[in-house]
Design a protein around this motif. Structure first.
Motif, PDB file in Angstrom:
ATOM      1  N   SER A 280       0.814  -1.226   0.000  1.00  0.00           N
ATOM      2  CA  SER A 280       0.000   0.000   0.000  1.00  0.00           C
ATOM      3  C   SER A 280       0.843   1.269   0.000  1.00  0.00           C
ATOM      4  O   SER A 280       2.002   1.255   0.442  1.00  0.00           O
ATOM      5  CB  SER A 280      -0.899   0.005   1.234  1.00  0.00           C
ATOM      6  OG  SER A 280      -0.116   0.144   2.393  1.00  0.00           O
ATOM      7  N   GLY A 281       0.219   2.322  -0.474  1.00  0.00           N
ATOM      8  CA  GLY A 281       0.849   3.647  -0.460  1.00  0.00           C
ATOM      9  C   GLY A 281       2.241   3.636  -1.071  1.00  0.00           C
ATOM     10  O   GLY A 281       3.153   4.273  -0.539  1.00  0.00           O
TER      11      GLY A 281
ATOM     12  N   ASN B 110      -0.273   4.442   3.378  1.00  0.00           N
ATOM     13  CA  ASN B 110      -1.030   5.631   3.807  1.00  0.00           C
ATOM     14  C   ASN B 110      -2.064   5.106   4.816  1.00  0.00           C
ATOM     15  O   ASN B 110      -3.170   4.779   4.473  1.00  0.00           O
ATOM     16  CB  ASN B 110      -1.689   6.240   2.563  1.00  0.00           C
ATOM     17  CG  ASN B 110      -2.566   7.427   2.844  1.00  0.00           C
ATOM     18  OD1 ASN B 110      -3.338   7.831   1.986  1.00  0.00           O
ATOM     19  ND2 ASN B 110      -2.468   7.994   4.027  1.00  0.00           N
ATOM     20  N   PHE B 111      -1.615   5.025   6.082  1.00  0.00           N
ATOM     21  CA  PHE B 111      -2.351   4.215   7.062  1.00  0.00           C
ATOM     22  C   PHE B 111      -3.599   4.880   7.624  1.00  0.00           C
ATOM     23  O   PHE B 111      -4.472   4.206   8.164  1.00  0.00           O
ATOM     24  CB  PHE B 111      -1.428   3.743   8.190  1.00  0.00           C
ATOM     25  CG  PHE B 111      -0.685   4.842   8.896  1.00  0.00           C
ATOM     26  CD1 PHE B 111      -1.276   5.564   9.900  1.00  0.00           C
ATOM     27  CD2 PHE B 111       0.627   5.140   8.537  1.00  0.00           C
ATOM     28  CE1 PHE B 111      -0.587   6.576  10.555  1.00  0.00           C
ATOM     29  CE2 PHE B 111       1.323   6.151   9.179  1.00  0.00           C
ATOM     30  CZ  PHE B 111       0.713   6.878  10.196  1.00  0.00           C
ATOM     31  N   THR B 112      -3.704   6.193   7.562  1.00  0.00           N
ATOM     32  CA  THR B 112      -4.950   6.868   7.898  1.00  0.00           C
ATOM     33  C   THR B 112      -4.896   8.297   7.370  1.00  0.00           C
ATOM     34  O   THR B 112      -4.007   8.644   6.597  1.00  0.00           O
ATOM     35  CB  THR B 112      -5.243   6.851   9.424  1.00  0.00           C
ATOM     36  OG1 THR B 112      -6.576   7.301   9.636  1.00  0.00           O
ATOM     37  CG2 THR B 112      -4.304   7.729  10.233  1.00  0.00           C
TER      38      THR B 112
ATOM     39  N   PHE C 288       1.584   8.870   6.079  1.00  0.00           N
ATOM     40  CA  PHE C 288       2.384   7.774   5.507  1.00  0.00           C
ATOM     41  C   PHE C 288       3.538   7.435   6.449  1.00  0.00           C
ATOM     42  O   PHE C 288       4.047   8.312   7.155  1.00  0.00           O
ATOM     43  CB  PHE C 288       3.047   8.208   4.187  1.00  0.00           C
ATOM     44  CG  PHE C 288       2.141   8.262   2.995  1.00  0.00           C
ATOM     45  CD1 PHE C 288       1.306   9.338   2.785  1.00  0.00           C
ATOM     46  CD2 PHE C 288       2.158   7.238   2.058  1.00  0.00           C
ATOM     47  CE1 PHE C 288       0.480   9.399   1.669  1.00  0.00           C
ATOM     48  CE2 PHE C 288       1.347   7.291   0.934  1.00  0.00           C
ATOM     49  CZ  PHE C 288       0.505   8.365   0.737  1.00  0.00           C
ATOM     50  N   CYS C 289       4.011   6.188   6.394  1.00  0.00           N
ATOM     51  CA  CYS C 289       5.237   5.812   7.098  1.00  0.00           C
ATOM     52  C   CYS C 289       6.420   6.511   6.427  1.00  0.00           C
ATOM     53  O   CYS C 289       6.452   6.636   5.205  1.00  0.00           O
ATOM     54  CB  CYS C 289       5.477   4.308   6.977  1.00  0.00           C
ATOM     55  SG  CYS C 289       4.238   3.317   7.794  1.00  0.00           S
ATOM     56  N   ASP C 290       7.393   6.925   7.236  1.00  0.00           N
ATOM     57  CA  ASP C 290       8.613   7.510   6.654  1.00  0.00           C
ATOM     58  C   ASP C 290       9.442   6.425   5.967  1.00  0.00           C
ATOM     59  O   ASP C 290      10.063   6.661   4.945  1.00  0.00           O
ATOM     60  CB  ASP C 290       9.518   8.085   7.763  1.00  0.00           C
ATOM     61  CG  ASP C 290       8.989   9.408   8.312  1.00  0.00           C
ATOM     62  OD1 ASP C 290       7.975   9.899   7.788  1.00  0.00           O
ATOM     63  OD2 ASP C 290       9.603   9.932   9.270  1.00  0.00           O
TER      64      ASP C 290
ATOM     65  N   LEU D 181      -9.484   7.641  -1.695  1.00  0.00           N
ATOM     66  CA  LEU D 181      -8.036   7.537  -1.635  1.00  0.00           C
ATOM     67  C   LEU D 181      -7.570   8.462  -0.508  1.00  0.00           C
ATOM     68  O   LEU D 181      -8.126   9.551  -0.353  1.00  0.00           O
ATOM     69  CB  LEU D 181      -7.478   8.038  -2.973  1.00  0.00           C
ATOM     70  CG  LEU D 181      -6.004   7.865  -3.213  1.00  0.00           C
ATOM     71  CD1 LEU D 181      -5.732   6.450  -3.718  1.00  0.00           C
ATOM     72  CD2 LEU D 181      -5.527   8.860  -4.266  1.00  0.00           C
ATOM     73  N   GLY D 182      -6.580   8.050   0.271  1.00  0.00           N
ATOM     74  CA  GLY D 182      -6.061   8.975   1.289  1.00  0.00           C
ATOM     75  C   GLY D 182      -5.957   8.357   2.671  1.00  0.00           C
ATOM     76  O   GLY D 182      -5.904   9.091   3.660  1.00  0.00           O
ATOM     77  N   GLY D 183      -5.968   7.031   2.766  1.00  0.00           N
ATOM     78  CA  GLY D 183      -5.851   6.376   4.068  1.00  0.00           C
ATOM     79  C   GLY D 183      -7.188   5.996   4.661  1.00  0.00           C
ATOM     80  O   GLY D 183      -7.257   5.398   5.734  1.00  0.00           O
TER      81      GLY D 183
END
Ligand code: FAD
Length: 399
Positions: free
Chosen positions: A51-52, A57-59, A108-110, A380-382
């Protein structure tokens, strides 16, 4: 039924070891429930990992029911307000996962989406969740008030609660299957027809040959139809149109419809061209438009003869038409790329037959549906992961 070995007895059986299923398992495990999660894939959380663009893009910082599509637009309200984006962010922070916010509140995660999956798996481990992979479900049954029996390639499992977290149909290569819809049907649930969502458009043959050479060009646009509009980038690809604004509108698109694209949002193109005509009458249209849009796009949309015309040779009415072509560009997609590349599946298990507080079936006690298999589809967007976390959490409190 295969009865070679004794059945595995448990409190909670969850089908699907990904976003919704793992969240539900963690919460049920915290309550001291014995949880077994079954998945036919060889690894858990494959969609989380992909994902992402690998960063998950977790939330989203701003989540509300208006970010979801469902035949019952109120259904998601309870879950997303009981387990919010802030609750999930707190878990991410507790695990010291570095993350950042991008445009429109997307988190998003770094480093990697693996951080999110590892977090969920470590929480599962803490509460002794038993995850069984490579497990093919052969049949499911429940005799009146007794437990659910699952006959699988790994033997028979019995549990008093059965949670279906098997997701939608998108990306069959990643293990997507219609199991959840079939189980819903088996137990008498209505399932809304499914459709690929958050998916690129393919173009009509004529448009495809004209625009495929624009592959790689990305333009900030407003993309709309009669029901919705999105202001984000569009991306030309060698197959058609993609990019966030296109993916978003695809979830609101019906076959045969045209979409409207404003390539110059917040700009009065007609006024701009008329003003430039009065200042620089000899300047070519191509030169003026290249200042505000990619050259190749201008050429493909307007044609060589038009773009090579000096502004003085174009009437105000003609300049108005040209502006309209750029700001009200109507294009009728040929179709979508379908489940092969879709991020989500629209439709699914009818919300009106589930409890919005617990996700339990109103037809069969002890049966729950969570995550994407339910007729709740996020933008789209978490938003889709947030729905998986929220619905999984709600079921986890009661299973
Ligand atoms: C390429 C891509 C990128 C995405 N990026 C984002 C993003 O950044 N942010 C976001 O919010 N959403 C994103 N999404 C959407 C998001 O991944 C899903 O909405 C979310 O994973 C749904 O969670 P789920 O647990 O309901 O289902 P899934 O994650 O699909 O999990 C279902 C699980 O059930 C298992 N399963 C299926 N059938 C069976 C069966 N017959 N037997 C046993 N097990 C079975 C599968 O193997 C899988 O592990 C993306 C989707 C894709 C495809």
């Amino acid at each position: 039924m295969t009865m070679l070995h004794k059945p595995v007895l448990t409190d909670v059986l969850i089908i699907g070891a990904s976003a919704a299923g793992l969240m539900c398992a963690i919460e049920a495990g915290k309550r001291g429930r014995k949880v077994v999660v079954l998945d036919h894939a060889n690894k858990p959380g494959k969609k989380i990992l992909m994902s992402g663009g690998g960063r998950c893009n977790f939330t989203n910082a701003d989540v509300s029911a208006s970010n979801y599509i469902s035949h019952n637009p109120h259904f998601c309200k309870s879950a997303i307000s009981r387990y919010t984006q802030w609750d999930f962010i707190a878990m991410v922070s507790e695990h010291q996962i570095p993350y950042h916010e991008r445009d429109l509140g997307k988190l998003f995660c770094d480093v990697s989406a693996r951080d999110i999956l590892d977090m969920l798996l470590s929480e599962c481990e803490k509460v002794n969740v038993d995850i069984r992979l490579n497990c093919k479900i052969k049949s499911i049954d429940k005799e009146n008030n007794s437990a659910f029996n699952l006959d699988t390639s790994l033997g028979v499992f019995q549990g008093s609660s059965l949670v279906i977290a098997s997701g939608g149909l998108s990306i069959p290569k990643m293990g997507a299957s219609p199991l959840g819809y079939k189980v819903a049907g088996q137990f008498g649930h209505h399932v809304w027809p499914t459709m690929a969502g958050l998916v690129p458009f393919t173009l009509q043959p004529q448009d495809k040959s004209e625009f495929s050479e624009l592959s790689g060009i990305s333009v900030h646009s407003i993309v709309s139809n009669e029901r919705m509009q999105f202001s984000e980038n569009i991306l030309f690809t060698h197959r058609g149109l993609s990019g966030p604004a296109i993916l978003q509108i695809s979830s609101y698109w019906r076959p045969g419809e045209a979409i409207n694209i404003n390539l110059l949002p917040g700009f009065d193109a007609a006024d701009h061209l008329i003003t430039r005509q009065s200042i620089q009458p000899n300047i070519k249209l191509r030169t003026v438009l290249s200042e505000i849009l990619p050259k190749r796009l201008v050429l493909a949309l307007l044609g060589k003869d038009t773009v090579d015309t000096p502004l003085q040779s174009l009437s105000h009415a003609r300049l108005g038409e040209i502006a309209k072509q750029l700001q009200h560009w109507q294009i009728k997609p040929n179709g979508t790329e379908g489940y092969r590349t879709a991020e989500v599946t629209l439709g699914g298990v009818d919300c009106n037959e589930l409890s919005s507080k617990t996700m339990e079936s109103s037809k069969v006690a002890g049966l729950y549906f969570i995550g994407e298999v339910v007729d709740v589809t996020g933008w789209l967007g978490g938003y889709n992961f947030q729905w998986a976390w929220s619905s999984g959490w709600c079921a986890g409190q009661v299973v």
